[in-house]
Design a protein around this motif. Structure first.
Motif, PDB file in Angstrom:
ATOM      1  N   PRO A   3     -12.544   4.802 -18.051  1.00  0.00           N
ATOM      2  CA  PRO A   3     -11.758   5.321 -19.178  1.00  0.00           C
ATOM      3  C   PRO A   3     -10.363   5.754 -18.726  1.00  0.00           C
ATOM      4  O   PRO A   3     -10.153   6.104 -17.571  1.00  0.00           O
ATOM      5  N   ILE A   4      -9.457   5.716 -19.663  1.00  0.00           N
ATOM      6  CA  ILE A   4      -8.087   6.169 -19.429  1.00  0.00           C
ATOM      7  C   ILE A   4      -7.939   7.546 -20.052  1.00  0.00           C
ATOM      8  O   ILE A   4      -8.326   7.764 -21.193  1.00  0.00           O
ATOM      9  N   ARG A   5      -7.384   8.469 -19.305  1.00  0.00           N
ATOM     10  CA  ARG A   5      -7.145   9.825 -19.825  1.00  0.00           C
ATOM     11  C   ARG A   5      -5.645  10.022 -19.988  1.00  0.00           C
ATOM     12  O   ARG A   5      -4.894   9.943 -19.015  1.00  0.00           O
ATOM     13  N   LEU A   6      -5.220  10.258 -21.208  1.00  0.00           N
ATOM     14  CA  LEU A   6      -3.804  10.474 -21.504  1.00  0.00           C
ATOM     15  C   LEU A   6      -3.546  11.954 -21.696  1.00  0.00           C
ATOM     16  O   LEU A   6      -4.296  12.640 -22.381  1.00  0.00           O
ATOM     17  N   ILE A   7      -2.472  12.424 -21.090  1.00  0.00           N
ATOM     18  CA  ILE A   7      -2.039  13.803 -21.276  1.00  0.00           C
ATOM     19  C   ILE A   7      -0.599  13.754 -21.755  1.00  0.00           C
ATOM     20  O   ILE A   7       0.256  13.180 -21.101  1.00  0.00           O
ATOM     21  N   SER A   8      -0.364  14.352 -22.892  1.00  0.00           N
ATOM     22  CA  SER A   8       0.981  14.416 -23.441  1.00  0.00           C
ATOM     23  C   SER A   8       1.534  15.814 -23.188  1.00  0.00           C
ATOM     24  O   SER A   8       0.861  16.802 -23.428  1.00  0.00           O
ATOM     25  N   PRO A  20       1.698  18.094 -15.291  1.00  0.00           N
ATOM     26  CA  PRO A  20       0.313  17.762 -14.941  1.00  0.00           C
ATOM     27  C   PRO A  20       0.263  16.722 -13.826  1.00  0.00           C
ATOM     28  O   PRO A  20       1.120  15.839 -13.747  1.00  0.00           O
ATOM     29  N   THR A  21      -0.719  16.832 -12.968  1.00  0.00           N
ATOM     30  CA  THR A  21      -0.904  15.865 -11.898  1.00  0.00           C
ATOM     31  C   THR A  21      -1.369  14.544 -12.503  1.00  0.00           C
ATOM     32  O   THR A  21      -2.238  14.527 -13.372  1.00  0.00           O
ATOM     33  N   ALA A  22      -0.800  13.448 -12.026  1.00  0.00           N
ATOM     34  CA  ALA A  22      -1.160  12.149 -12.587  1.00  0.00           C
ATOM     35  C   ALA A  22      -1.007  11.057 -11.539  1.00  0.00           C
ATOM     36  O   ALA A  22      -0.216  11.177 -10.606  1.00  0.00           O
ATOM     37  N   VAL A  23      -1.761  10.002 -11.714  1.00  0.00           N
ATOM     38  CA  VAL A  23      -1.611   8.808 -10.886  1.00  0.00           C
ATOM     39  C   VAL A  23      -0.383   8.037 -11.348  1.00  0.00           C
ATOM     40  O   VAL A  23       0.349   7.469 -10.563  1.00  0.00           O
ATOM     41  N   ARG A  24      -0.157   8.065 -12.662  1.00  0.00           N
ATOM     42  CA  ARG A  24       0.978   7.343 -13.243  1.00  0.00           C
ATOM     43  C   ARG A  24       1.566   8.196 -14.358  1.00  0.00           C
ATOM     44  O   ARG A  24       0.840   8.749 -15.172  1.00  0.00           O
ATOM     45  N   ALA A  25       2.862   8.287 -14.391  1.00  0.00           N
ATOM     46  CA  ALA A  25       3.554   9.019 -15.460  1.00  0.00           C
ATOM     47  C   ALA A  25       4.525   8.063 -16.144  1.00  0.00           C
ATOM     48  O   ALA A  25       5.198   7.278 -15.489  1.00  0.00           O
ATOM     49  N   GLU A  26       4.578   8.140 -17.446  1.00  0.00           N
ATOM     50  CA  GLU A  26       5.472   7.297 -18.237  1.00  0.00           C
ATOM     51  C   GLU A  26       6.343   8.179 -19.105  1.00  0.00           C
ATOM     52  O   GLU A  26       5.841   9.057 -19.799  1.00  0.00           O
ATOM     53  N   ASP A  27       7.619   7.940 -19.072  1.00  0.00           N
ATOM     54  CA  ASP A  27       8.549   8.644 -19.956  1.00  0.00           C
ATOM     55  C   ASP A  27       8.721   7.766 -21.197  1.00  0.00           C
ATOM     56  O   ASP A  27       9.323   6.705 -21.131  1.00  0.00           O
ATOM     57  N   VAL A  28       8.162   8.198 -22.307  1.00  0.00           N
ATOM     58  CA  VAL A  28       8.176   7.384 -23.521  1.00  0.00           C
ATOM     59  C   VAL A  28       9.177   7.881 -24.557  1.00  0.00           C
ATOM     60  O   VAL A  28       9.150   7.438 -25.697  1.00  0.00           O
ATOM     61  N   ARG A  29      10.062   8.766 -24.147  1.00  0.00           N
ATOM     62  CA  ARG A  29      11.013   9.317 -25.117  1.00  0.00           C
ATOM     63  C   ARG A  29      11.852   8.233 -25.780  1.00  0.00           C
ATOM     64  O   ARG A  29      12.183   8.332 -26.948  1.00  0.00           O
ATOM     65  N   ASP A  30      12.195   7.178 -25.044  1.00  0.00           N
ATOM     66  CA  ASP A  30      13.011   6.121 -25.633  1.00  0.00           C
ATOM     67  C   ASP A  30      12.207   5.202 -26.548  1.00  0.00           C
ATOM     68  O   ASP A  30      12.759   4.402 -27.280  1.00  0.00           O
ATOM     69  N   ARG A  31      10.887   5.326 -26.535  1.00  0.00           N
ATOM     70  CA  ARG A  31      10.029   4.484 -27.371  1.00  0.00           C
ATOM     71  C   ARG A  31       9.543   5.193 -28.632  1.00  0.00           C
ATOM     72  O   ARG A  31       8.951   4.563 -29.493  1.00  0.00           O
ATOM     73  N   LEU A  32       9.751   6.497 -28.712  1.00  0.00           N
ATOM     74  CA  LEU A  32       9.268   7.266 -29.855  1.00  0.00           C
ATOM     75  C   LEU A  32      10.438   7.803 -30.664  1.00  0.00           C
ATOM     76  O   LEU A  32      11.465   8.177 -30.112  1.00  0.00           O
ATOM     77  N   ALA A  62       2.220   2.405 -27.747  1.00  0.00           N
ATOM     78  CA  ALA A  62       2.701   2.521 -26.365  1.00  0.00           C
ATOM     79  C   ALA A  62       1.692   1.924 -25.394  1.00  0.00           C
ATOM     80  O   ALA A  62       2.063   1.213 -24.458  1.00  0.00           O
ATOM     81  N   ILE A  63       0.413   2.174 -25.609  1.00  0.00           N
ATOM     82  CA  ILE A  63      -0.612   1.635 -24.715  1.00  0.00           C
ATOM     83  C   ILE A  63      -0.636   0.115 -24.790  1.00  0.00           C
ATOM     84  O   ILE A  63      -0.734  -0.563 -23.769  1.00  0.00           O
ATOM     85  N   ARG A  64      -0.524  -0.433 -25.993  1.00  0.00           N
ATOM     86  CA  ARG A  64      -0.528  -1.906 -26.128  1.00  0.00           C
ATOM     87  C   ARG A  64       0.641  -2.512 -25.377  1.00  0.00           C
ATOM     88  O   ARG A  64       0.528  -3.594 -24.806  1.00  0.00           O
ATOM     89  N   ARG A  65       1.785  -1.860 -25.353  1.00  0.00           N
ATOM     90  CA  ARG A  65       2.948  -2.385 -24.630  1.00  0.00           C
ATOM     91  C   ARG A  65       2.736  -2.394 -23.116  1.00  0.00           C
ATOM     92  O   ARG A  65       3.254  -3.232 -22.419  1.00  0.00           O
ATOM     93  N   TRP A  66       2.006  -1.400 -22.614  1.00  0.00           N
ATOM     94  CA  TRP A  66       1.811  -1.289 -21.170  1.00  0.00           C
ATOM     95  C   TRP A  66       0.750  -2.242 -20.639  1.00  0.00           C
ATOM     96  O   TRP A  66       0.706  -2.543 -19.472  1.00  0.00           O
ATOM     97  N   CYS A  67      -0.159  -2.663 -21.507  1.00  0.00           N
ATOM     98  CA  CYS A  67      -1.292  -3.507 -21.054  1.00  0.00           C
ATOM     99  C   CYS A  67      -0.890  -4.944 -20.921  1.00  0.00           C
ATOM    100  O   CYS A  67      -0.022  -5.451 -21.489  1.00  0.00           O
TER     101      CYS A  67
END
Length: 67
Positions: A3-8, A20-32, A62-67
């Motif tokens: 499973p994927i755990r998203l933290i906003s 928050p600690t993360a394996v991957r962080a995405e800055d989505v401000r330009d997409r929202l 956003a998830i569909r774009r990353w996959c």
């Protein structure tokens, strides 16, 4: 598949603590869209159903774009 755990979170709301600690962080401000552009919801918080609906749709796109 694991499973994927998203933290906003918002950097302005961290109270000088680390993000928050993360394996991957995405800055989505330009997409929202900016919240000020959504009239009628500025006084609502994240617990109101209209806000949660917008948040869920934005995350799904956003998830569909990353996959």
């Amino acid at each position: 598949m694991q499973p994927i755990r998203l933290i906003s979170f918002g950097y302005l709301h961290l109270d000088d603590g680390p993000p928050p600690t993360a394996v991957r962080a995405e800055d989505v401000r330009d997409r929202l869209r900016g919240p000020a552009a959504a009239r009628g919801i500025l006084d609502l918080d994240g617990w109101h159903p209209p806000i949660q609906a917008v948040d869920q749709r934005a995350r799904a796109r956003a998830i569909r774009r990353w996959c």
